[in-house]
Design an enzyme around this catalytic site. Structure first.
Site, short mmCIF file in Angstrom:
data_model
loop_
_atom_site.label_atom_id
_atom_site.label_comp_id
_atom_site.label_asym_id
_atom_site.label_seq_id
_atom_site.Cartn_x
_atom_site.Cartn_y
_atom_site.Cartn_z
N GLY A 125 -14.24 -7.51 10.64
CA GLY A 125 -14.11 -6.56 9.55
C GLY A 125 -14.48 -7.08 8.16
N TYR A 144 -10.63 -9.89 10.07
CA TYR A 144 -11.81 -10.76 10.00
C TYR A 144 -11.40 -12.23 9.96
CZ TYR A 144 -10.69 -11.32 5.09
OH TYR A 144 -10.03 -11.60 3.93
N ALA A 182 -1.69 2.15 15.66
CA ALA A 182 -1.24 3.40 15.02
C ALA A 182 -0.46 3.11 13.75
CB ALA A 182 -0.38 4.20 16.01
N MET A 214 -11.07 -4.65 12.73
CA MET A 214 -10.84 -4.49 11.29
C MET A 214 -10.32 -5.77 10.65
SD MET A 214 -9.58 -0.52 11.25
CE MET A 214 -8.90 -0.55 9.62
N ASP A 231 -10.48 2.25 2.09
CA ASP A 231 -10.59 1.51 3.36
C ASP A 231 -11.41 2.29 4.40
OD1 ASP A 231 -9.18 -0.81 2.71
OD2 ASP A 231 -7.25 0.10 3.16
N GLY A 237 -0.60 1.44 9.58
CA GLY A 237 -1.27 1.85 8.35
C GLY A 237 -2.78 1.71 8.43
N ASN A 297 -5.03 1.79 -1.73
CA ASN A 297 -5.53 0.41 -1.88
C ASN A 297 -6.27 0.19 -3.20
OD1 ASN A 297 -8.07 1.56 -1.48
ND2 ASN A 297 -8.79 -0.14 -0.22
N LYS A 312 0.82 -1.22 0.00
CA LYS A 312 0.00 0.00 0.00
C LYS A 312 0.85 1.28 0.00
CE LYS A 312 -4.11 -2.10 2.00
NZ LYS A 312 -5.21 -1.99 2.97
N ARG A 321 0.39 0.45 21.52
CA ARG A 321 1.40 -0.17 22.39
C ARG A 321 2.63 0.73 22.47
NH1 ARG A 321 3.42 -5.90 20.28
NH2 ARG A 321 3.97 -4.57 18.53
#
Ligand code: ATR
Length: 267
Positions: free
Chosen positions: A233, A210, A128, A208, A102, A130, A87, A66, A151
């Protein structure tokens, strides 16, 4: 002549995009083919250039390309410019436009399919990287009051500063959220419990990531700790595909029933 499209990635063998776009093409009567294009990890530009140079009409771009795609295209739509990731590539003559569907895929699933309220919703975004970066603009446009938690706190801080939102370390987050969105890749490693369990109590939790045949680790964990509602997601994947289809074909496909189709294929 049948128009050709593909998803480019590595690996790309398990991508559901060909199945989703075939369903859209069938529903809308569009004459198109949609395949898979696996490129070497250092070979995005060459593979994309060859496919489009040979008459391909557009590409979806998945991991790990991406950012390569963002650098390679001739221009960006607003969502791609804001997220720093592409994307979807739309071909217009010799011009390749880099788009990002997205974020709109996420908010369409949250608002239209799930019926969750975002306007004024206290919303916690976990991660935090992409994926998180691509979601922020759309969540803000939908009126969510956003906090990003990560994190590695410094990454949350720089993202928060860029978008003018609040931030925290994962270990600092308190309870009291309407919506919690997991945009980390921890589910890939089977990790669902990212924050104090009180954080998800009585909130709506969206992953997000799945999984077709079982709850994702985050969804299972959130359900076990009193979440009001959970969703993975898959709907976002379908909605981002629908937006890409619309950009390419100027026709909006009906998305109802596609999640059920994909889940039943996997059984
Ligand atoms: P992507 O583009 O898919 O978002 P990325 O840029 O590698 O991938 O980002 C992955 C995100 O998942 C990051 O926010 C990462 O946290 P760090 O910035 O601290 O690395 C988060 N992540 C991955 N594994 C995690 C785990 N086990 N626990 C918590 N966060 C995790």
């Amino acid at each position: 002549m049948t128009d050709r499209y593909a998803v480019i990635g590595n690996p790309v063998g398990h991508s559901l995009s060909p199945r989703i776009h075939a369903a859209f093409a069938g529903r809308t009567g569009q004459d198109m083919e949609y395949g898979r294009l696996e490129a070497p990890t250092n070979g995005f530009a060459r593979a994309a250039g060859e496919f489009l140079g040979a008459g391909g009409r557009g590409l979806n771009v998945t991991l790990p390309f991406k950012l390569d795609a963002w650098r390679w295209v001739d221009s960006h739509d607003e969502a791609a410019a804001a997220s720093g990731a592409v994307n979807t590539i739309v071909v217009d003559g010799k011009h390749n436009r880099g788009c990002n569907t997205d974020g709109i895929g996420l908010t369409r699933d949250l608002l239209d399919n799930l019926g969750w309220k975002l306007d004024g919703a206290r919303t916690l975004l976990l991660g935090a990287g992409g994926a998180a970066q691509g979601a922020i603009g759309s969540l803000m446009r939908a009126g969510a009051t956003l906090t990003v938690a990560n994190r590695t706190k410094s990454r949350a801080e720089s993202l928060a500063a860029r978008f003018g939102i609040a931030n925290a370390g994962l270990d600092e987050v308190d309870a009291g959220w309407d919506v919690v969105v997991n945009a980390t890749s921890a589910s890939v490693a089977g990790i669902g419990g990212l924050v104090d369990p009180r954080v998800v109590m009585d909130s709506r939790c969206y992953d997000m990531f799945y999984a077709l045949d079982s709850p994702t680790p985050f969804c299972a964990w959130a359900t076990g700790h009193g979440a009001k509602a959970v969703s993975d997601g898959l709907g976002m994947l379908i909605e981002q595909a629908a937006q890409a289809f619309f950009l390419w074909r100027d026709v909006r496909p009906e998305t109802a029933g596609i999640t059920a189709l994909l889940r039943s294929d996997a059984r």
